[in-house]
Each structure stands twice: as structure tokens, then as C-alpha cells.
Enzyme design. Structure first.
Site, short mmCIF file in Angstrom:
data_model
loop_
_atom_site.label_atom_id
_atom_site.label_comp_id
_atom_site.label_asym_id
_atom_site.label_seq_id
_atom_site.Cartn_x
_atom_site.Cartn_y
_atom_site.Cartn_z
N LYS A 32 1.07 4.63 9.20
CA LYS A 32 1.18 3.24 8.74
C LYS A 32 1.84 3.14 7.37
CE LYS A 32 -3.07 1.58 9.27
NZ LYS A 32 -4.19 0.60 9.31
N TYR A 33 1.68 4.21 6.56
CA TYR A 33 2.14 4.12 5.17
C TYR A 33 3.31 5.05 4.86
CZ TYR A 33 -2.53 2.17 5.29
OH TYR A 33 -3.63 1.46 5.64
N LYS B 125 0.83 -1.20 0.00
CA LYS B 125 0.00 0.00 0.00
C LYS B 125 0.87 1.25 0.00
CE LYS B 125 -4.16 -1.85 0.35
NZ LYS B 125 -4.96 -1.84 1.57
N GLU C 107 -6.62 -5.93 20.72
CA GLU C 107 -7.07 -4.81 19.92
C GLU C 107 -8.30 -5.23 19.13
OE1 GLU C 107 -6.73 -2.11 16.12
OE2 GLU C 107 -6.54 -4.27 16.20
N ASP D 143 -2.97 -6.70 0.05
CA ASP D 143 -1.63 -6.80 0.62
C ASP D 143 -1.59 -7.81 1.77
OD1 ASP D 143 -3.21 -5.14 2.19
OD2 ASP D 143 -1.53 -3.92 2.88
N GLN E 267 -1.05 -12.32 10.52
CA GLN E 267 -1.50 -12.29 9.14
C GLN E 267 -0.23 -12.18 8.31
OE1 GLN E 267 -3.87 -8.86 9.75
NE2 GLN E 267 -2.20 -7.44 9.47
N ASP F 286 -3.11 -7.59 17.38
CA ASP F 286 -3.88 -6.92 16.34
C ASP F 286 -5.07 -7.79 15.94
OD1 ASP F 286 -3.67 -4.60 14.41
OD2 ASP F 286 -3.79 -6.27 12.98
N ASN F 287 -6.25 -7.18 15.93
CA ASN F 287 -7.46 -7.87 15.43
C ASN F 287 -7.64 -9.30 15.94
OD1 ASN F 287 -8.64 -5.85 13.90
ND2 ASN F 287 -7.36 -6.29 12.12
#
Lengths: 693, 693
Positions: A553-554, A284, A443, A379, A344, A414-415
Site C-alpha cells: 500500500k505504501y 503516509k 470488503e 490522510d 473516502q 472498500d469498507n
């Protein structure tokens, strides 16, 4: 109450009494209910499938519904056994709330699995005292009541465990009750003698003793429940824009230079986003665009590339040795490192080639991307734990163990709600069996049943809805939920912002909004957190979203911490003061012990945090009154009304308070106190009630 | 949904599906949570220590919290096994309430202990259907989604349990999805085909099936939950004042003459106060005075005299044979007899001499009276079950068995909260093991925890706070409590008055108050009751009390039922109509299925009782809208607003209603309806919604 002789106490309690065995009364038939009814024990979890939780030093309300038939009085104890086997006995107080609830506040001081058991009994002294007081005063059955009292005192005198001084006093009291020369008034004085009442408070005369079911309480280390967190992206700290326009990433070495600043603000935990290699495929670009431009670093959540996956370090940041050095540097500053566990994979992750069975393969032979139909996230490949649960579970455990071996004891997950709940139960139990100090923060921003279930199956901490609870009414409901309804199993970490969340309240509330939210988080949450940039009032969102524009983040972020502070454009001094107040005030390092109070204004929120002296590490009570103007655009004035019984005070009394923000001191009363809170000057009073209780 | 082929159904359900075994997915490690999370199963009792309860024909909500990680869809079933072993499977509906609750309404039709088990599973068809619908319409992954659907249809076709007609249809659908000649629109029509969706509603394609814990539900006979009760004192019925001024007591024979009148009003249960010999020692006189005058009959609750105790009949009333004849006469009239079980003794009770250990002996050698210090009740000795639990328990069981042998199956238990809770658990379980038809009603007016616990340990019915819930706000809270919060274990019997209770509302509300309270009780309570004299508007209290003056407990009452009715001074015709309505409308014979609706007036209470067609014995739905003016001194007019979704209707729709009290019919809508309720004419509308749903 008894004086503790043990070298090191296992608990703090306002109602500990001398230990004695429970001699249960045996009913003629086995029934589910006991001779004296005991029900709805607390702490507990819904369904009672999982252990309730506490942290070392947390003042936990132990409560139960207890009653017996008729008018005779009862007493209730709770028996605690610490993980190392230290047994203590505590007396509960009847709440007199009409619902037959009994309660006592106890702070366990030892980490591990505790057991607790409620015991109810006919309180023969209390029953007699109540009847004798009324009947002797009314001239009814006087000789009978006197003899009944004398018989009780005889019985108490003959108990082996009773101290000699008490025995002598009871013998004298029995003799007085039996002596016809002792008049009715003097007999009544014996009935009402507070010294005798104290003997029986410590060592009640029990009969029909009923022992409830033994239950467990998991006590975790203090940091599981208490801490101030600071989140940052290591790659931004020390990143430099080169002359050719590209950016040279920050490293663990450059990032470590930021640690003294964070520690100086008084934070306890430094949380860093994923530090692993980032995928190239479908990377991304800035602002979550579908194509990365050359030099775009990619999202650290797209984990995995040719040079490694979840156990590797991104080469831009340094080596595993550099990571360990960063952890050590943090420790030197009094900071504990929390890392991200984002299970992930980018399409380039080594798992994809080596273990395609850990993903979902579609009928066309491709691996399924993460998606929310019809949207796709190309991604990221989500893991599928069901094709090979044994193998995939084992690999995730290996990853966690790897980082624990590098000195990490806190994982921000995360998640977690996109992985099987069962997997988390297994993973956390397995890790904690090896090292009970490891802490997992969930989270999960999703539906309440899922968030609560993640907490119940083992997560030590949880993100919460705090960021979206901004009005007085919303906050009042939220505060009751987190500090009472779910506090036996869920510990919210009140982040004021995250790299994913920049609320409309912060976007449009101006600088006052930043003070308001930080002050509430720091005083309500035993654990709270801040994402880097909050102190710079970064408040521009991607249009229409609740996320920072130019999200870190990017891309890299360049921030001038010292410059902002020097020019008075930083919230850092305010955060520093909040953390100082937290360190000085044990009541603020408790999630429970919060009560709502009142103002006449619909934006002035009032709450009190109180910790009684017997429960406090300092031996002194601690009472903090927080008054907040939650409307960041206004100056408001109103009257504040307090219920002083929550801190053991008396309605109508006056007391001294000191505003720990401004340093002002005032004389306040419980009935009504004028406040004016101008959001543009100081939107919050954090008042310390002077004197101990 | 499947057509039932079984000769006699074990349940009524709107969501029964074909039976099939549950094939559970095996996780790699034993965890407390399943692969798909299942929690908070309902029905249940707090602490889950006792079985929840229902009655035969009761529409019971079975509910559970269920979710899985991520976005894939799940389904939930509940598997029921009846006491005789009939197994059925039912599909739950997601409530879409944000709390992940799933629910289905099922009426068990067989008495005894049922088991129920929730099963959750990945609903593979639903997940595909949702994604395919969105993605094919958006032109994303169309060939892939078509092939995935075809593979699901292949899998379904190969299931052995699937009917041949479905197999053929699924094979054709798979072929269509795979046929490149079939265009996107036609493929989308397959995705959205309601016939195919119906196949999978009945026989979902399951994976990751998770089976919850099996729990029990106690289903008791219908009368445990449904009935109209009438209380009277047999000695008053046929009592005659003699010429010498004394009174000749009524007998069972004369009392039986009242039975046709009670049956004619439509009551189901005739409850009579204690019929045993009454003590002479310290007998109470009229109006609870301490000294009885000659001829005063005494309180029937001062049980026991020289001629017998709890197993004997008062000689004034007749013999045991007369009692049995009374029970038979009642049965002939369609009435079931309930007697009083008042476990206490007059000082003259045979137990006192034969078993002094069943009482409390004081240090002066006397037996303790009942007391509430400093008050004493010298006509009563309370029992003490703790000196000889085995002997005293056995005697109480003998007494109950004795009356069961005389044909009595319902006991109204006086003051159960003054006896050990444990005793009741044992007694009721023991009696019900011998005869599950025996019903115990708890006359406990005490604190909520005690009343709820008595219900949980076994009492089939409970008195309630109904008499003291009179305003709209009070009633709304009460209705929600009894019909939802406690309905899994507590069945209130809504007495409008008793021989001990004449509320201020009735004392000062005039005749309208009597209509209002009877109409609410008869339509809210699946079980409700009336004490004789209510139909005569007896409303004079002992000054300052909430009890009738000249209480029938201490004297005979002479009442002219026919005369009052002939002169229009009786509520009997209204009670008769209420009971007719109850018999005609199954929704009113359910405690649950109640919802609150709205009016713009603070005294106009609106509620709806609804029973869906699939749950109704008639096969037709039943919907009753009750609109009550609870202010008995006023005429009020306002607008009533209804939510028609509770009966399966559509917001905004119009419908016909018939007032079952006045016979009027109107066209109403959900949005707003004008009502005028003049308490002095008709304070209540009981509206039947025409047509089935």
C-alpha cells in the site's frame, strides 16, 4: 419424468413434471394457514425483507415444511416462473427427517427475478396405495380397497391432460381390480405396479390443493457466484528502480504484461487496487509511517489530488484510454477486471473544496479526519452522507456509472460498513436496474450482523472470516455456515490473503500452509481469491501484526515471477492445477452441495462436493472428496469415513477415486480408508469419484 | 428512570423512559432498510404469519438487531401501545454479544392486542461522551471536544420536554466546559458526571431516528400461561361397587366432593374427561379389549349415543344443571373447570344419522372408521370437515359456545392434529373474538412442526414431549427449547402423567421418580399438570406399554385419597408444598427467565428462575435455584456452579439460600457448592435466594 421439448431449458431439475394449472381448494373462511399447512419456505432471507439470491446454474434447494392432519399422504410441488415467463413445475421429496421438510434441487438458467410458489395437495393415489398395500396383504377390506383403487383409476383416466397410453393402462388396471376372477396376489401386483406409480408421480391425483404465497428469487450472472480472483497493484508491475535510487512507477501498459501470467494460472478476475490520484497532504510513508519521504507513492486509498478524484486516473499509471486498453487486454486473456470503490477522500480531493457538505465540519471549522478515538487517520476524510444525501448519493452513482462506461462490471468495495447500509441498497439497486451484470464485492470485516446485512441489501459477494478459520473444528463450523445457513443470501469470496491480511497461520505455517489454504479456498469457495505474492510464499509480517511488512500500500514491490517458478520456489504451478480442477469439475463451482465427512484425526478435515447429473451442465454427476491435513507442521495418518448417500451411493459400497493432485487412483469404500498426508509433500487429496450417478 | 404517574400502569419494565414522539429521519429514497438497520425483531413467530403471544404479567424479552455504519454510538427504544391505547417508551440495552442484539424485559399488564415498534437513533451524547472521555484524557483535541460537548448541552437545554432542573444543570455544565479557567480534570469530571448521563438515558439526544415496522403481540389472560392442573374422571369419584358386583357410577354431585381435596393441594384448574353420552356400538371393554362386558362403562372418548352427542351430559353423571353446579362448586374452591373437546363420534352419535356428510362414506356405503392401516378403531368415526366445511365448522362452534354458556372457559382439545389446522385457526379466532378468556389446550403428541403450528394458529397451551425428557442432557435441551426458542408462541403444559401416559421412568423409578418429575414440572412449567392417581404412585403399566394397566378410560377407579395420606403413602403433601412454593414465588409463574447452570455430576440438573424486581408484582426480585438428582435410583454428591450475573449478582459473591422443601438454609457462593441428593430421601433442592436484587 417428462422429456423436455422446449428448445432451451430454463432450469435443470431432477424432478420436473408436466406443467398443469393449480386448482386451489377454497376454504369456507379466509385463514392465514392453508388447508394443507405450508411454512418456512426456502430460499429466503431472515425477516423476508430482501430477495434470496442465486446465480445462473446454481443448484438451489427449494424447501418447505408441509403437513396435513391425520394419516393421509400429501404431495408438494414448486412452480417456478422465469424472468422471461417460462413456467415449470417440480415435485418435492419428503425428507422424512421428522420435521416435515420437503425439498427439491433446481438450477435456474436465466438471469433476472424469478418467482416460486409451493403447492401442497392430498395425494389420493399415494394414500390409497399405502392403505391398499397393507390392507389387501392383511386380508382386510379387500373388495373395498380394490373398488376404491378402481375409482381412482377411473378418475385419472378421465383427466384430459393424461396421455392416451396411460389412460389405456389405467383402464386395464381398473378392470383387473374389479374382476372377481383376478386373485388377491394379482390385485396386489396392480397396487405395487411401478409403472402406475410413475404415472402418478408425473401427474398425481390431487385434492385439497393449497397454493402458498408467491415469492421471488434473484438470479444473477454466474460470475456473481463463481470465479477465481487475483489481486495486484498495477503500479508495481513494471516499476523500475532508477539509478538515482528513486522508482519509476509501473503503468497500465507495463501491468498488462502480467495479464498472460495471471490468465495462465487459470484465474477469471483480475482485481486492481484504486487507480486514482493520491493525496499529498499527510501522505503516509512506508510501513504506514506518518511522514512520507520523497518518492514514496502513498496509499492508493488516500484518493484525490489536484488532478482529480474518483473519476480520474493517476498520471503515473497513464490515461483513461490506457485504462480502457488494460481492460481490453484483460478481456483478451479471458480475464474480467474488478476495480476498487473506496468512498473516502484525501484532504486534497476536489470534493473537499467543491462540496464540503459531503464531509463533517467541526465547530472549529476544520473537517473531521477518519478516527477511532483517540487514534486519527489524517490522510483520510470520511464522507458524511447525511448533510446532503441527494447530492452525495448522486455523485457516488456518477462515479460508478463512469467506470461502468469504461467497461468495468465488478467493484470491490472498500469498507462498505463505514457507509450507510441504506446507501448501498439504493446504489446497487439503481446500478443493477441499468445493468444487472454489475457485481459488488463487500470488503467488510466486521460483526456478523453487519456483514450479513450488506449481503442482503444487495452486495453480490462478501469477504468472510475464512482467513481466521484454520483448525479443523473452526473450518467445519465455517463450512456449514457458508454453504447452508447463509447461502441463500451471502456469497463469500474466500481470499487466502489480501494486501491487508497476512495471517499468523501463513506467517508461521511455512510453504505447506500456502498449499493447504489455497486448496481449501479453491474447493470450498465457488469464488475464491489470491493477492499477488501469495505464490512467492511472502510470509513476513510487520512485527506483531497480521499484515505484510513493507506493505505494498505504501511502496512499490519488485517480484520475479518467472525466476521463482523456474527455481521451484513458486506456488504458481499448484494454483494453476487448482484452477484447472475447478474448470473441469462443476461441483467445485457450487457453494452449496457441500457435506462434512469424518476422519479419526483432529487435523484431517474431510468434505465432499456433489452435483447430481440432472443438475450438471455436463449431464453427468460430479463428486469430489477433499481430504486435508490442516496442520502444516505434521505428517498425519488416519482413517477417513464417508457417507456415500450424499452422492446417491450405498453404504458399504466400494468405488474408484483419482487424486487430481497426484494422479494416483485407489479403490475406496465408505466405511474406512487409510490416508497419510505429509504436509511437507502433499497436504491435500482432491479425489474425483469415478463414474456418474 | 421516570416515576410513573399514571393511576394504573399498563406495563412493568426496568427501562421505561418518558414518552415522546418519534421524529423519523427521512431518507432521500425509499429503501427497505432504514437509516439505522433494524432487523430480527422479537417476540415473533416463524414466518411472521401469526402474532406472537404473551400472558398478562409475563416478562417478555423485546429484542432487535440494530447497528449503524462506522463507530458512532446508537440507542434503541421500543414503543408499546396497549389495547386500550396507553403508549409507553422503553430503552433497550446492547447485549454486547457480538451480534448487535439489543434487549429489554417488559411485562404487559393488559389483556388484548398490543402493538410494538422499535426505534433506533444516533445517540449523540453517547458518541461525544465516549470520544471526549478518551481524547480529553489523552490530551487530543481538548478545546474542540469541550466545545462539542457544550453545544450538545445547549441543544439539550433547548428541548421543550426537558425538566427545568435538568436544563439548569446542563447550562452550568456547558458553561464549565467553555470556561478556560476550568481545568482539564474538571472538564473530564463533567464528561463522566453520572447525573448528566442519567439525563440522557431518560431523554437521549437523538438524530437519524429510524422507526421500524409496527408489529402486534397478543396478550392473553394469566391462566393461558400460568396454572397447576389436576385431571380426573368424574365417574370414578363416588363410584360404588354394588352387592350384585356391578358398579354405580359417580356423579357430578359425588365428584364435587373431591374438589376441596384438589383445591387443598393448591391446584388451579380441574380438568375432566368427556362427560357426554357414550356409544354402545363396538364399545371397548376393560384394557381396550374389543368387546365390552355388561357394566363396562366404555371410553368417554366414544362420544354420542341415542340420548345425545357433544352438547349432552351422560345420564350417569347427572344433568346439565348438575354440571353447572359442579362448575360453581369448583369456582367456590378457587378452581376453574376445563373440559375435553374430542371432536369424533361413536357410531351411535346423532350426527351420524343427521349429518352423514360430516363423515367419510366409502364406496360400499359404510362410514369409515378411524384407522391406522391395517388397524381399525371401530368404536370411533372420525369427522370429515371437507364435504361440508360450512356446516361442520358451524356445528363445532355451536358445541363450544354451548359449553361456554355453561361457564366453561378452558377446553383441553383431544387429538387436534387429526383435524384441519385451518379449522382450529378459524374456531379459536371466532371464539376468542366473542370471549378472549377462552383457553384451548392442544393434546397433540406428534411431530414438532405440527405441534408448533397448532400453537401458532391459536392454541393457548400445548402438551409437550416433557414426559419423555428424563435424563439431564435431555432435560437441558428441552428446557432451552421451551423457555427460549419457542416461548414467543408456544406454552407447554407440563403434565407429569395423563390417562394415556405412564412413562417407563415412572414405572421403574419408584417413589423418588414421582417427586423428581413433579418438582421439575412445577418449577420449570409456568403451567403443569397431574392426572389423578399420581399422588398414589400408581405405576403399573399394561405390559409392554407406556399406559396404566386397567386404564380408567375403560373402567371405574376406586381410590382412597385420605387413607393413603394418613398412612404416609401419598405424594399429596409434596404436591401441596410445590403449589405453595409456586404461589409464593412469581419467578416460578414465568416460563421464561430460566437459565441452565452446572454440576459435575451427569445426573444433577441445575437451573435458575429469576424475575427482576421491576418486573415482579411484589416489587421485589425473585430468584429460585433448583438442583435435581434426576437418577431416581441413586444418592449423588457433587459440586454445583452458578453464574450469579443472571440475577444481577457478582461472580465470586456469597449469598444465603433457603431450601423451600427442607427448610434448611445455607451460605452458597457462585463458584462451587457441595450438594448431596439422596433420591430416597429428598431428590430435589428448591432454593430461594434471600434478599432482593
Amino acid at each position: 419424468m417428462a422429456i423436455k421439448t422446449r428448445a432451451e431449458a430454463s432450469v435443470r431439475s431432477s424432478a420436473e413434471i408436466p406443467l398443469r394449472p393449480a386448482v386451489a381448494w377454497q376454504p369456507p373462511y379466509a385463514t392465514r394457514t392453508g388447508r394443507i399447512a405450508l411454512s418456512r419456505p426456502r430460499p429466503h432471507t431472515p425477516d423476508d425483507l430482501f430477495r434470496p439470491k442465486a446465480f445462473v446454474g446454481e443448484a438451489v434447494p427449494f424447501g418447505v415444511t408441509a403437513f396435513r392432519e391425520g394419516h393421509d399422504l400429501i404431495g408438494v410441488h414448486v412452480r417456478l416462473v422465469s424472468p422471461s415467463g417460462v413456467e415449470t413445475l417440480h415435485r418435492l421429496t419428503a425428507l422424512q427427517d421428522g420435521f416435515d421438510r420437503w425439498s427439491v434441487l433446481i438450477a435456474p438458467l436465466e438471469q433476472g427475478v424469478w418467482s416460486y410458489t409451493f403447492e401442497a395437495f392430498a395425494d389420493d393415489f399415494a394414500t390409497w396405495e399405502h392403505a391398499a398395500d397393507l390392507k389387501i396383504a392383511a386380508g382386510v377390506d379387500v373388495p373395498l380397497m380394490r373398488e376404491m383403487g378402481a375409482l381412482l383409476f377411473d378418475r385419472a383416466r378421465d383427466e384430459r391432460s393424461r396421455p392416451n397410453a396411460e389412460r389405456a393402462a389405467l383402464e386395464a388396471a381398473a378392470a383387473a381390480l374389479r374382476d372377481p376372477e383376478v386373485g388377491t396376489e394379482s390385485a396386489l401386483a396392480v397396487v405395487r405396479d411401478p409403472a402406475i406409480a410413475a404415472f402418478f408421480a408425473d401427474r398425481p391425483l390431487q385434492s385439497l390443493t393449497t397454493v402458498g404465497t408467491t415469492r421471488e428469487l434473484l438470479v444473477e450472472r454466474e460470475r456473481a457466484g463463481v470465479g477465481a480472483w487475483y489481486e495486484f497493484f498495477p503500479r508495481s508491475e513494471g516499476a523500475r528502480r532508477l539509478k538515482n535510487g528513486t522508482v519509476k512507477s509501473g503503468t497500465f501498459r507495463t501491468a498488462a504484461k502480467r495479464l498472460p501470467g495471471v490468465a495462465g494460472m487459470g484465474f477469471d478476475v483480475i482485481y486492481i487496487v484504486p487507480v486514482h490520484p493520491i493525496g499529498q497532504t499527510n501522505r503516509k510513508g512506508r510501513n504506514n509511517t506518518l511522514e512520507a519521504l520523497p518518492g514514496d507513492p502513498g496509499s492508493p486509498y488516500a484518493i484525490g489530488a489536484a488532478d482529480g478524484g474518483h473519476d480520474a486516473i493517476h498520471s503515473d499509471l497513464g490515461t483513461l484510454a490506457d485504462f480502457r486498453a488494460f481492460v481490453r487486454a484483460a478481456r483478451t486473456q479471458g480475464l474480467e477486471v474488478a476495480i476498487d470503490l473506496a468512498l473516502q477522500a484525501s484532504p486534497d480531493h476536489p470534493w473537499v473544496a467543491e462540496h464540503p457538505e459531503w464531509f463533517t465540519t467541526l465547530p472549529d471549522g476544520t473537517i473531521a479526519y477518519a478516527e477511532n478515538p483517540p487514534k486519527k487517520y489524517q490522510d483520510i476524510y470520511p464522507l458524511n452522507f447525511d448533510n446532503d444525501p441527494v447530492g452525495s448519493y448522486a455523485e457516488m452513482l456518477r462515479v460508478v456509472r463512469h467506470w461502468v462506461a469504461q467497461g468495468v462490471k465488478i467493484f470491490r468495495v472498500d469498507n462498505p460498513h463505514t457507509k450507510p447500509l441504506q446507501f448501498w441498497e439504493w446504489l446497487i439497486a439503481t446500478v443493477n436496474a441499468e445493468d444487472p451484470d454489475v457485481i459488488f464485492l463487500a470488503e467488510a470485516f466486521t460483526r456478523p450482523a453487519i456483514m450479513q446485512s450488506l449481503a442482503m441489501v444487495g452486495f453480490q459477494q462478501s469477504y468472510s472470516y475464512f482467513t481466521w478459520r484454520n483448525t479443523k473444528a473452526e473450518l467445519e463450523e465455517f463450512l456449514v455456515t457458508i454453504s447452508r445457513e447463509t447461502a441463500d443470501f451471502m456469497r463469500p469470496n474466500l481470499f487466502v490473503n489480501t494486501h491487508d491480511i497476512l495471517t499468523q497461520y501463513l506467517q508461521f505455517g511455512g510453504r505447506p500452509a500456502y498449499k493447504i489454504r489455497a486448496a481449501i479456498a479453491a474447493t470450498v469457495g465457488a469464488t475464491y481469491g489470491v493477492y499477488a505474492g501469495y505464490e512467492l510464499y511472502e510470509n513476513v509480517a510487520r512485527p506483531g501484526s497480521e499484515e505484510n511488512i513493507d506493505n505494498e500500500k505504501y511502496e512499490y514491490k519488485f517480484r520475479d515471477w518467472e525466476g521463482a517458478e523456474a527455481s521451484g520456489n513458486s506456488l504458481a504451478p499448484y494454483l494453476r492445477r487448482l484452477n484447472e480442477i475447478r474448470r473441469a469439475h462443476p461441483a467445485l463451482r457450487q457453494l452449496r452441495g457441500l457435506s462434512l465427512h469424518w476422519s479419526d484425526d483432529d487435523a484431517i478435515l474431510v468434505y465432499v462436493k456433489h452435483l447430481p447429473a440432472a443438475l450438471s451442465e455436463t449431464g453427468e454427476s460430479d463428486t469430489i472428496i477433499v481430504v486435508v491435513n490442516v496442520d502444516p507442521h505434521s505428517a498425519r495418518q488416519t482413517l477417513v469415513h464417508l457417507d456415500p448417500t450424499v452422492w446417491g451411493g450405498t453404504p458399504g459400497e466400494s468405488f474408484e477415486v483419482e487424486d487430481l493432485i497426484s494422479g494416483s487412483t485407489w479403490t475406496w469404500s465408505s466405511s474406512s480408508n487409510f490416508v497419510r498426508l505429509d504436509a511437507f509433500i502433499e497436504p491435500v487429496h482432491i479425489l474425483h469419484l469415478k463414474g456418474t450417478r
